[in-house]
Scaffold this motif. Structure first.
Motif: not given
Length: 81
Positions: A26, A71, A32-34, A73-76
């Protein structure tokens, strides 16, 4: 980020070590990336759901408790069933 080898071994890494690897992934993200974490319900020896359980512990302790508010909004999570 493939999470299979965090648990698909007879002696998986302890949570602390696995969590540090996930956090490092992370932290390396450009803004602005995931990070897509690839998991599977069968990525474990005993139990077979060890990978999902590990990621659940990571997401609960790190994301839901807001230890690191940047974290979520940055993790899928991508899961194979």
């Amino acid at each position: 980020m493939g999470a299979m080898m965090l648990t698909w071994t007879p002696e998986p890494a302890p949570d602390e070590q696995a969590f540090e690897a996930l956090k490092a992934g992370i932290a390396l993200l450009p803004e602005d990336t995931k990070l897509i974490i690839n998991s599977g319900e069968f990525y474990g020896f005993n139990p077979r759901t060890a990978n999902l359980e590990l990621l659940c512990r990571f997401l609960t302790s790190t994301l839901n408790l807001q230890i690191e508010p940047s974290y979520p909004p940055r993790v899928e999570l991508e899961q194979k069933t």
